[in-house]
Design a protein around this motif. Structure first.
Motif, PDB file in Angstrom:
ATOM      1  N   GLU A 221      48.045 -51.822  19.146  1.00  0.00           N
ATOM      2  CA  GLU A 221      46.744 -51.196  19.415  1.00  0.00           C
ATOM      3  C   GLU A 221      46.872 -50.135  20.501  1.00  0.00           C
ATOM      4  OE1 GLU A 221      42.620 -50.369  19.383  1.00  0.00           O
ATOM      5  OE2 GLU A 221      44.056 -51.152  17.935  1.00  0.00           O
ATOM      6  N   ARG A 224      48.484 -47.151  18.982  1.00  0.00           N
ATOM      7  CA  ARG A 224      47.559 -46.396  18.139  1.00  0.00           C
ATOM      8  C   ARG A 224      46.624 -45.541  18.988  1.00  0.00           C
ATOM      9  NH1 ARG A 224      42.595 -46.170  17.050  1.00  0.00           N
ATOM     10  NH2 ARG A 224      42.168 -47.857  18.499  1.00  0.00           N
ATOM     11  N   ARG A 225      46.108 -46.116  20.070  1.00  0.00           N
ATOM     12  CA  ARG A 225      45.167 -45.376  20.906  1.00  0.00           C
ATOM     13  C   ARG A 225      45.822 -44.173  21.575  1.00  0.00           C
ATOM     14  NH1 ARG A 225      42.168 -49.775  24.601  1.00  0.00           N
ATOM     15  NH2 ARG A 225      41.701 -47.843  25.726  1.00  0.00           N
ATOM     16  N   TYR A 493      36.512 -46.665  24.358  1.00  0.00           N
ATOM     17  CA  TYR A 493      37.777 -46.640  25.073  1.00  0.00           C
ATOM     18  C   TYR A 493      37.703 -45.593  26.175  1.00  0.00           C
ATOM     19  CZ  TYR A 493      38.805 -48.632  20.495  1.00  0.00           C
ATOM     20  OH  TYR A 493      38.752 -49.372  19.346  1.00  0.00           O
ATOM     21  N   GLU A 496      38.736 -42.076  25.279  1.00  0.00           N
ATOM     22  CA  GLU A 496      37.776 -41.383  24.421  1.00  0.00           C
ATOM     23  C   GLU A 496      36.533 -40.977  25.198  1.00  0.00           C
ATOM     24  OE1 GLU A 496      38.587 -40.518  21.347  1.00  0.00           O
ATOM     25  OE2 GLU A 496      40.507 -41.463  21.765  1.00  0.00           O
ATOM     26  N   HIS A 524      36.768 -46.464  14.411  1.00  0.00           N
ATOM     27  CA  HIS A 524      37.986 -47.247  14.190  1.00  0.00           C
ATOM     28  C   HIS A 524      37.593 -48.709  14.063  1.00  0.00           C
ATOM     29  CE1 HIS A 524      41.851 -49.166  14.620  1.00  0.00           C
ATOM     30  NE2 HIS A 524      41.427 -49.817  15.685  1.00  0.00           N
ATOM     31  N   GLY A 614      35.088 -47.584  18.615  1.00  0.00           N
ATOM     32  CA  GLY A 614      35.456 -48.824  17.932  1.00  0.00           C
ATOM     33  C   GLY A 614      34.291 -49.436  17.187  1.00  0.00           C
TER      34      GLY A 614
END
Length: 1027
Positions: A221, A224-225, A493, A496, A524, A614
Motif C-alpha cells: 500500500e 502504491r501511494r 492521504y 494527496e 482508490h 480512498g
C-alpha cells in the motif's frame, strides 16, 4: 521511514541531488563488486558505473559524506595531514585515470566493513566507545595505506619518516600505535549538530542497504501511494497559490448509525468457532501489525490484554483499517495538517526551513504577541471546515450510546471538527404543546460540547430519503467557495491533501464563461485485499473511475456525480436547489441527481485524475448483492424520473445516446439480456416439443448447410464475456504493466470472478425490472464490517429466492427438458456452442451463494442451516413477526409490491406467468398421450384435467385442516402403530410417545369398536383405560 526521506542540502548552488535511500539501495554494494572484479582501464570502469545514474549518485554521495564526517571527527594536525594526503592521492589518481593502477580494488570489502562499524559507533555516539573509534580509524588507515595504495609510502614521506620506512615500514605503526588518532586528535562524542547526525545516519543506510528500489517500501500500500503521488506530479495540474490566496472549502460527511470505532468485544468476539476480526486483520495486514507492535514496544499483544492503553491503541489500529468514521475523520483532517504545513512554507524562507518548524516558531514568539502556530491554526480554520452531519447525535448522546461517546472523543482529538445534529423540543403555544425542530452545530471545548449555531426548522426534517436529508440540514453550516461531500467509509492521504490547492484552482482555470461546477476526483478502493469478492469490486471500480469516467468527461461530456469525493461549486449549487435531492423513493440514488441538476442548469462537470481519495466497498456477497439491488432500484427510478427525460430533450443525438448507455442503458441492457435468455429457451422448448426443430435440422442437413454451426462458433467467443473485462485489463496494464494486468486477470478467473459477475447480472436485472414494473425502490442497509462469519441458508434464501433460485431452477428445468427431447441429428458441438453459457449462468445463480459463503460446504454448517431453515418455514407470521423469524412474514413483505401496483403492471405480470403453459403443451402433444391426435379438443381436455387436479388438491387441504382441528390425525397414527405392533410389549412404549391423554379433548368420544386390544400404560399417576 528513513529510507524514503529526502536529505536536506545545505548548499543549494551545488546542484547535487540527495536521492532517497530506497532509490540508492544496494547500488553501493553493486559498485564495490563491479570495481573489485573489474579488469581494464579506468575509463571503462567509470562508464560502467556512470551508466547507472543512481549507482553513480550513491558512490559520489558516500565518498563526499565519508570525507566530510572524517574531517569533522579528526581535529589533530598530524591526523588531518594524513587524511588530506590520502584524499589528494585518490583524487589525483581519478583525474589522471590511474585509480586502478594506484590502488588495489580487491581490498574494498574490508574497507567497506570497517566503515560500517565506524558509522554504527558514531550513530550510538557514546563516550565509552571512544577507544573503539580510535582502533577503527587506525584499521582504516592501515587498510588504505598498506593494503590498497600501491605507493603508500608517499603518505609517510610527507610526515618525514622516509628513513624509517626504508628499513621497516611496520615500525611506524609500532611506534605510533598509541599516538595516531588518539583522544586529543578526534572529537568524540560528536558535537550536537543535527545535520551531521543526519549525514551519519544516511551514510550508514547507504553502506548497509541491501534492498533494491523495487523492494522498498515492503508494504504494498505504501508502495502504491508513493508511486501514484510521484506519477501525479507529472500530470496536467494548475499551479497552487499561497494558502492565504487559495479558495476556501468545506467537507461534509453524513453519518447515521455506522461504526465509529471497533469495540474491544467486537474485535475479539468469535461466532461458531470462526476467526475474530482482530485475528483476521492480523492475517490481512501482517507487516502493518508487526510495525504496530514495534512502535508499541510489545512482542505479543496476547500477553497485554489487561493494559488499557494497549487495548485502546489496538482499537484505533483496527478501526483505521476498517470502514469506520474514525478513519474518515483522520483522513479528512489531513487537509488541515497539509494547509498548516504549506502555510509555514509560504511564510518561511529557505534558511528558516532548514532550521526547522520549532526553531522558526520560537523566533516568531520574540517579536510577535502571537506564535506561528496560532497564525497557522487561524489560517487553516479560515480555509477549511469539516462537518459531520449526525441527525441522531443528540438522542444518542442522551441515551448513552457508545457511538456518541466515540464521536465526542473524535471532537476532543480534533478541536476543529464540527458536528451538526437535529434537536427536537416541545414548545407550549396556546396551552397546546408543539414539537419544534432545530439544526444545531456544535464543537468540543475543554472536553465539553459547546453549541455554535442553532437554526429553527419549519417542520420534521426526515420527510424524504435519510441520507440526502441528513446532508440538507447541515449544508447551511458549511463555508467557503467549494464543498466536498465525503461518505463515512472513505479515507484520505496526507500526500494527496497537499494537492488540494491545485484542485481548487480548476474552478478558476477555465474561461469564466464556462467554469466547472463539479470537479470529479479519482477513487482508490482500499478494501480490495480483504476478500476475493472485495478484489472483484475493487477492479470493477478501478476500471470505472479511471478509463470509464475519463471517457465520460471528455469527449462524451456526459459525466455526472457518481460518488462522494467530487468537489462542488458551493455557491452555484446552493442557489440552484442544493446538492441532494431528497424526494422519497424517486431520489434513492441521490448522488447522480446532483449531476443531473448541475447539467440541466448549464453546469459543467470535469474529471481530474491527479488526486485520489480512498473508498471502501462491501466485502461479502450478501453486502454486495444488497448494494447492487439498491443501485438497480435507483437506476429504475431514474428511468422513470423527469430528469432523464429533460436531459434527453436537451442533449443532441450523440450526447443523448452517450448519456443513455452510461446511465440507465447499462441496467436496461442487463434486463434485456436475461429476458433474451428466457425468450430463447422457451422458443427452443416450443420448437423441440412441436417437432419443428427436427424438421428444420433435417432440411438443413439434406442441403448440407453448415452456416448455422459456423455462426454459432463465431459468436461463442463473445459469449465467454471476456471482452467485458478488456477495459480493466487495459487500465491495469497502463498503470502497472501488461504482465501484471494479465496475471491479475487470470487470478480473478481462478477465483471464480466470472461466477460472481454472472450472479451480479441476475441481481441487477431482477431488481431493475421489478422496480420498473411495480416501483417500490427502497434503501437497503448493507453494513460495512468484515465478513468473517457464515451466513445461514435462511438468510441466503430470503435474499436470493425470488431473484436467483427460482429463476435458476426454471432455467435448469428448461435445459433438462430441451436436452432430453433435442433432435438426434443435432451435433454435440452445435448444442455446446448454443447452451454452454446458459448452463454456466444457471449454475452461477444456484451455487454462487454457497461458493462465496464462509464454511459454505462444511457438513456441520449444512445440518445447522437445514434445521434453522425448517424452523423458519414452519414459523407462523403475523403482527410483530420479523422476516428473519418467519417465512410467512417474509413472503408477505416480498409480495407487498403487488398490492399497490397498477392494473397494467398486474396484467403484464399475468402475461409473463403464462409462459409455464408451454410445459402443458409438451405433455399433451409431444408425450403422445393423445395417440398422435393434435385436435384442439385434446388441449381443452388437458385444461379440464388441470382444473380437476387443482380442485382435488384444494379439497384434500381442506380435509386435512379439519382432521388437524379434531386431532384425528394423531389418533390415526397411534392406531397404525397398534396394527403394526399388535400386542407386543414395544407397543406400550411406542404409544406412550405417540398418544397423550392431555391431547384428547374428549376421551369418551373415542369409539370402543375400533379395537378392543388398544390401551395405553402411562405412569402410575395417570393410568387410565381407553378401550
Amino acid at each position: 521511514m528513513d529510507l524514503m526521506t529526502m536529505p536536506p542540502s545545505s548548499d543549494f548552488s551545488s546542484g547535487s541531488v540527495g536521492w532517497p535511500v530506497f532509490l540508492l539501495g544496494n547500488k553501493l554494494s553493486t559498485a564495490l563488486d563491479v570495481a573489485r572484479e573489474f579488469v581494464g582501464k579506468d575509463v571503462k570502469l567509470y562508464q560502467k558505473i556512470r551508466k547507472d545514474y543512481y549507482m553513480y549518485c550513491a558512490v559520489m554521495e558516500c565518498y563526499s559524506s565519508l570525507k566530510n564526517i572524517l574531517f569533522c571527527l579528526i581535529v589533530g594536525n598530524l591526523e588531518k595531514r594524513v587524511l588530506s594526503t590520502i584524499i589528494d592521492e585518490i583524487e589525483t589518481s581519478i583525474s589522471k585515470s590511474s585509480l586502478l593502477t594506484g590502488f588495489k580494488m580487491g581490498e574494498l570489502p574490508a574497507l567497506h566493513n570497517k566503515c560500517i562499524q565506524l558509522m554504527e559507533i558514531l550513530v550510538e555516539n557514546k563516550c565509552s566507545h571512544q577507544h573503539k573509534v580510535v582502533l577503527l580509524l587506525q584499521d582504516i588507515f592501515e587498510i588504505v595505506t598498506m593494503d590498497m595504495m600501491v605507493h603508500g609510502s608517499r603518505v609517510f614521506d610527507l610526515l618525514n619518516f622516509t628513513q624509517h620506512l626504508e628499513e621497516d615500514e611496520n615500525s611506524f605503526f609500532r611506534q605510533h600505535e598509541q599516538l595516531l588518532f588518539a583522544s586529543p586528535a578526534i572529537v568524540y562524542p560528536l558535537p550536537e549538530n543535527r545535520h551531521l547526525k543526519q549525514q551519519v545516519h544516511r551514510l550508514l543506510f547507504l553502506l548497509t542497504a541491501k534492498e533494491s528500489a523495487m523492494e522498498i517500501p515492503r508494504n504494498l500500500e505504501a508502495r502504491r501511494r508513493i508511486s501514484f503521488f510521484a506519477n501525479s506530479l507529472f500530470m496536467d495540474m494548475p499551479a497552487p497559490p499561497k494558502v492565504r490566496n487559495m479558495l476556501s472549502f468545506s467537507v461534509l460527511t453524513p453519518y447515521f448509525m455506522e461504526e465509529v470505532n471497533f469495540s474491544e468485544d467486537e474485535l475479539l468476539s468469535t461466532q461458531d468457532g470462526t476467526s475474530s476480526i482482530i485475528f483476521y486483520m492480523q492475517k490481512i495486514y501482517p507487516d502493518e501489525w508487526k510495525n504496530f507492535l514495534e512502535r508499541m514496544k510489545c512482542s505479543d499483544w496476547d500477553h497485554h490484554h489487561a493494559d488499557e492503553t494497549m487495548n485502546e491503541e489496538v482499537r484505533k489500529w483496527a478501526s483505521f483499517r476498517g470502514q469506520t468514521l474514525s478513519r474518515t475523520v483522520r483522513g479528512m483532517m489531513y487537509y488541515r495538517k497539509a494547509l498548516k504545513l504549506q502555510a509555514f512554507l509560504d511564510m518561511a524562507d529557505d534558511k528558516d526551513i532548514l532550521e526547522g518548524y520549532q526553531a522558526f516558531e520560537g523566533k516568531q514568539e520574540i517579536n510577535s504577541p502571537l506564535s506561528l502556530s496560532a497564525h497557522l491554526d487561524a489560517l487553516a480554520d479560515i480555509k477549511f471546515t469539516y462537518i459531520i452531519s449526525c441527525q441522531m447525535f443528540r438522542a444518542h448522546n442522551s441515551s448513552g450510546d457508545p457511538h456518541a461517546q466515540d464521536i465526542l472523543d473524535l471532537m476532543r482529538e480534533y478541536p476543529s471538527l464540527r458536528v451538526a445534529y437535529i434537536e427536537e423540543t416541545e414548545e407550549i403555544k396556546s396551552d397546546i404543546p408543539h414539537k419544534v425542530y432545530y439544526s444545531v452545530l456544535a464543537k468540543a471545548v475543554n472536553n465539553f460540547l459547546q453549541e455554535i449555531y442553532r437554526i429553527k426548522l419549519p417542520g420534521p426534517p426526515n420527510i424524504g430519503e435519510g441520507k440526502p436529508e441528513n446532508q440538507n440540514h447541515a449544508i447551511i453550516f458549511t463555508r467557503g467557495d467549494a464543498l466536498q461531500t465525503i461518505d463515512m467509509n472513505q479515507d484520505n492521504y496526507m500526500e494527496e491533501a497537499l494537492k488540494m490547492r491545485n484542485v481548487l484552482q480548476e474552478f478558476l482555470r477555465l474561461p469564466r464563461q464556462n467554469p466547472p461546477t463539479i470537479l470529479g476526483l479519482r477513487e482508490h478502493i482500499f478494501t480490495g485485499s480483504v476478500s476475493s469478492l472485495a478484489g472483484f469490486m475493487s477492479y470493477q471500480e478501478t476500471s470505472f473511475v479511471t478509463i470509464g469516467q475519463r471517457l465520460l468527461a471528455n469527449p462524451l461530456r456526459v459525466r455526472f456525480h457518481y460518488g462522494h469525493p467530487d468537489i462542488f461549486d458551493r455557491v452555484f449549487h446552493l442557489t440552484r436547489g442544493g446538492i441532494s435531492k431528497a424526494s422519497r423513493t424517486i431520489n434513492l440514488s441521490e448522488d447522480v441527481f446532483a449531476g443531473f441538476n448541475s447539467t440541466l442548469r448549464q453546469g459543467f462537470v470535469t474529471y481530474h485524475e491527479y488526486m485520489q481519495v480512498g473508498k471502501g466497498r462491501d466485502v461479502g456477497l450478501n453486502q454486495i448483492s444488497k448494494f447492487e439491488a439498491k443501485v438497480a432500484n435507483g437506476n429504475a427510478e431514474q428511468t422513470l424520473s423527469r430528469d432523464i427525460y429533460r436531459l434527453g430533450q436537451c442533449f443532441d443525438f450523440f450526447r443523448m445516446l452517450s448519456c443513455y448507455f452510461t446511465t440507465i442503458g447499462f441496467y436496461f441492457n442487463n434486463l434485456i439480456t436475461v429476458f433474451g435468455v428466457y425468450v430463447f429457451l422457451y422458443g427452443k422448448l416450443y420448437l423441440v416439443l412441436s417437432g419443428l426443430e427436427t424438421a428444420l435440422l433435417d432440411k438443413a442437413g439434406t442441403a448440407n448447410i453448415k452456416s448455422l454451426e459456423t455462426a454459432l462458433a463465431s459468436q461463442s467467443f463473445i459469449q465467454l464475456g471476456l471482452l467485458t473485462g478488456l477495459p480493466m485489463v487495459m487500465e491495469v496494464a497502463l498503470e502497472k504493466g501488461f504482465r501484471i494486468a494479465m496475471s491479475d486477470f487470470i487470478l480473478m478467473q481462478l477465483q471464480l470472478a466470472s461466477v460472481f459477475f454472472t450472479f451480479s447480472l441476475g441481481t441487477k436485472s431482477h431488481y431493475y425490472g421489478r422496480t420498473i414494473l411495480h416501483g417500490g425502490a427502497k434503501y437497503r442497509p448493507t453494513g460495512r464490517k468484515f465478513v468473517v462469519f457464515h451466513a445461514s441458508f435462511t438468510e441466503n434464501y430470503r435474499l436470493y429466492s425470488r431473484s436467483h433460485f427460482l429463476k435458476g431452477f426454471e432455467l435448469l428445468l428448461l435445459l433438462i427438458i430441451y436436452n432430453t427431447y433435442k433432435p438426434a441429428n443435432e451435433t454435440d458441438v452445435t448444442h455446446a456452442l448454443v447452451m454452454y453459457s446458459i448452463w454456466f449462468m444457471t449454475g452461477s445463480w444456484l451455487f454462487a451463494p454457497f461458493l462465496f459463503n464462509p464454511s459454505g460446504f462444511a457438513w456441520r454448517k449444512i445440518v445447522e442451516d437445514w434445521i434453522d431453515w425448517k424452523k423458519w418455514m414452519r414459523k407462523e407470521g403475523g403482527i410483530g413477526a420479523q422476516q428473519d423469524k418467519s417465512w410467512e412474514s417474509w413472503w408477505n413483505d416480498e409480495q407487498a409490491h403487488l398490492k399497490h401496483t397498477s392494473l397494467c403492471s398486474r396484467i403484464v405480470e399475468i402475461l409473463l406467468s403464462l409462459r409455464f403453459f408451454i410445459y402443458q403443451y409438451g405433455l399433451v402433444y409431444h408425450l403422445k398421450i393423445s395417440s398422435e391426435d393434435k385436435n384442439i379438443v385434446v388441449y381443452i381436455l388437458s385444461w379440464i384435467v388441470i382444473f380437476a387436479i387443482f380442485l382435488l388438491v384444494k379439497i384434500s387441504l381442506a380435509i386435512r385442516a379439519k382432521i388437524e382441528d379434531y386431532r384425528i390425525w394423531d389418533f390415526a397414527q397411534a392406531l397404525a402403530q397398534a396394527y403394526d405392533y399388535g400386542n407386543d410389549g414395544d407397543f406400550v412404549d411406542t404409544c406412550e410417545d405417540s398418544i397423550h391423554l392431555d391431547d384428547i379433548n374428549d376421551p369418551c368420544s373415542v369409539k370402543t369398536s375400533l379395537s378392543k386390544e388398544l390401551f395405553v400404560v402411562a405412569d402410575q399417576q395417570n393410568v387410565e383405560e381407553i378401550v
